[in-house]
Design an enzyme around this catalytic site. Structure first.
Site, short mmCIF file in Angstrom:
data_model
loop_
_atom_site.label_atom_id
_atom_site.label_comp_id
_atom_site.label_asym_id
_atom_site.label_seq_id
_atom_site.Cartn_x
_atom_site.Cartn_y
_atom_site.Cartn_z
N ARG A 123 0.82 -1.23 0.00
CA ARG A 123 0.00 0.00 0.00
C ARG A 123 0.84 1.27 0.00
O ARG A 123 0.50 2.26 0.66
CB ARG A 123 -0.97 0.01 1.20
CG ARG A 123 -1.95 -1.11 1.20
CD ARG A 123 -2.96 -1.01 0.06
NE ARG A 123 -3.75 -2.24 0.03
CZ ARG A 123 -3.45 -3.30 -0.74
NH1 ARG A 123 -2.41 -3.26 -1.56
NH2 ARG A 123 -4.20 -4.36 -0.70
N GLU A 167 -4.11 2.41 7.23
CA GLU A 167 -3.86 2.45 5.77
C GLU A 167 -4.35 3.81 5.25
O GLU A 167 -3.79 4.38 4.32
CB GLU A 167 -4.64 1.31 5.11
CG GLU A 167 -4.45 1.23 3.62
CD GLU A 167 -5.18 0.03 3.01
OE1 GLU A 167 -5.16 -1.07 3.58
OE2 GLU A 167 -5.80 0.23 1.94
N SER A 225 -10.55 -0.56 3.76
CA SER A 225 -9.82 -1.08 4.93
C SER A 225 -9.13 0.07 5.64
O SER A 225 -8.36 0.81 5.03
CB SER A 225 -8.75 -2.08 4.49
OG SER A 225 -9.38 -3.21 3.96
#
Ligand SMILES: Cc1cc2nc3c(=O)[nH]c(=O)nc-3n(C[C@H](O)[C@H](O)[C@H](O)COP(=O)(O)OP(=O)(O)OC[C@H]3O[C@@H](n4cnc5c(N)ncnc54)[C@H](O)[C@@H]3O)c2cc1C
Length: 333
Positions: A210, A329, A258
């Site tokens: 990510r 995230e 998420s």
């Protein structure tokens, strides 16, 4: 006790992720008349004093002084040069699907690469059946996925259903079903603050989970290496993955996907949060989703503080129970 934890290049030890791109600190003595100068000297579209809640999928966040929406690479270059000259803080965003903005908003310019910065073109690759698809960073990822499917080009089906822009997806190295953007990219074009365009091929790009190391540059375009395939099969695959998303993810409540990264070598963040007994837990208007525990949702009245508080609560409870500190995230502004 909260365990010791590593922080990445953009992370702070408290788990807050700093912007990938952007702002220098607002310069001391910055000319208070910059909005007027920006209005006069830059021809592009600007919204003034616009609540970030409007531009982020979490639907929270205070006002940005200005949201500038360049419609071309030239407009973007002239904007960044002007902001540097005026000493104005800036930050690039795509569709705000991975952003939590505080109540204070942003006292500078949010540069939003949007729908007008979204051309897609297709070129032959080197090998038989290979195609290079070049796309500007403001294009929505879903639009690109659908476009590729219609052209019978395979390789991006995994991204079906991931909201946001192509630029955001590249910077986030967005992924699903075991695939990530970095795997299908051929090259990325960046803009430096100096105005220089830098093209980097995949081998020269530093992707991790990510994250793409951008060195503070703006992603202006990306080129994907795809394969010619069967249009119907590709469309069917996309539709199937979209259905699976619908089944597994909360529907109808604002969220940013998420919220936490999956910790390496451990069960997924959602499983840890669920096993810590946090599914459904609320703080103000923010809630750990009943459907998927790694989604923090806005039940309608959430504030940025609610999300930050709930984030901290989840981090502490998971750390107490499993000895791991979950890193967000979502990028926090
Ligand atoms: C319902 C839902 C499902 C999701 N599912 C997934 C999933 O399956 N997989 C996944 O990985 N993510 C998922 N996400 C998260 C999010 O969609 C992705 O991270 C997306 O790629 C972010 O794109 P964006 O344009 O919205 O970026 P933004 O949220 O606008 O920005 C994210 C970060 O990238 C920076 N940035 C954006 N554009 C540029 C640019 N052009 N140049 C430099 N920096 C830039 C911003 O400054 C910010 O730091 C989901 C989100 C939602 C709401």
């Amino acid at each position: 006790m909260v365990p010791a934890r590593a922080c990445n290049l953009h992370g702070r030890p408290d788990g807050v992720v700093l912007p990938v791109t952007g702002p220098r600190k607002m310069q001391k003595g910055m000319d208070k008349g910059w909005p007027e100068q920006l209005r006069t000297l830059w021809p592009g579209e600007i919204e003034w004093d616009s609540p970030m809640a409007r531009w982020c999928t979490l639907q929270v966040g205070g006002p940005a002084k200005a949201i500038a929406m360049p419609a071309s690479r030239e407009e973007l270059q002239s904007l960044i040069a002007l902001l540097a000259r005026l000493g104005v803080s800036w930050r690039v965003i795509g569709r705000g699907s991975n952003l939590l903005v505080s109540d204070a908003g942003y006292d500078g310019v949010i540069v939003m690469l949007g729908r007008k910065f979204a051309a897609i073109s297709q070129h032959p690759g080197e090998k038989a059946g290979e195609r290079r698809v070049r796309v500007e960073a403001g294009c929505s990822l879903m639009k690109l996925v659908n476009w590729c499917a219609r052209q019978g080009l395979q390789g991006l089906e995994f991204a079906a259903g991931i909201p946001g822009s192509v630029g955001g997806a590249v910077v986030m190295n967005a992924g699903a079903w075991g695939m990530e953007m970095g795997e299908t990219l051929f090259s990325v074009s960046f803009l430096r603050e100096s105005g220089e365009i830098v093209d980097r091929e995949k081998e020269a790009l530093l992707f991790s989970y990510r994250h793409l190391e951008t060195e503070g540059m703006i992603v202006v375009a990306a080129e994907f290496l795809l394969q010619a395939g069967d249009r119907q099969l590709i469309e069917r695959k996309c539709a199937q993955l979209m259905r699976e998303r619908k089944e597994k993810q909360p529907q109808g409540l604002a969220n940013a996907g998420s919220f936490f990264k999956n910790p390496a070598g451990l069960p997924a963040a959602g499983k840890l949060i669920q096993d810590a007994g946090l599914k459904g837990v609320c703080l103000g208007g923010a809630q750990v989703s009943e459907v998927h525990a790694n989604f923090l949702v806005n039940t309608g009245t959430a504030t940025p503080q609610d999300f930050l508080g709930l984030m901290r609560l989840v981090q502490e409870k998971v750390a107490e129970r499993f000895g791991v500190w979950l890193e967000p995230e979502v990028h926090i502004l």
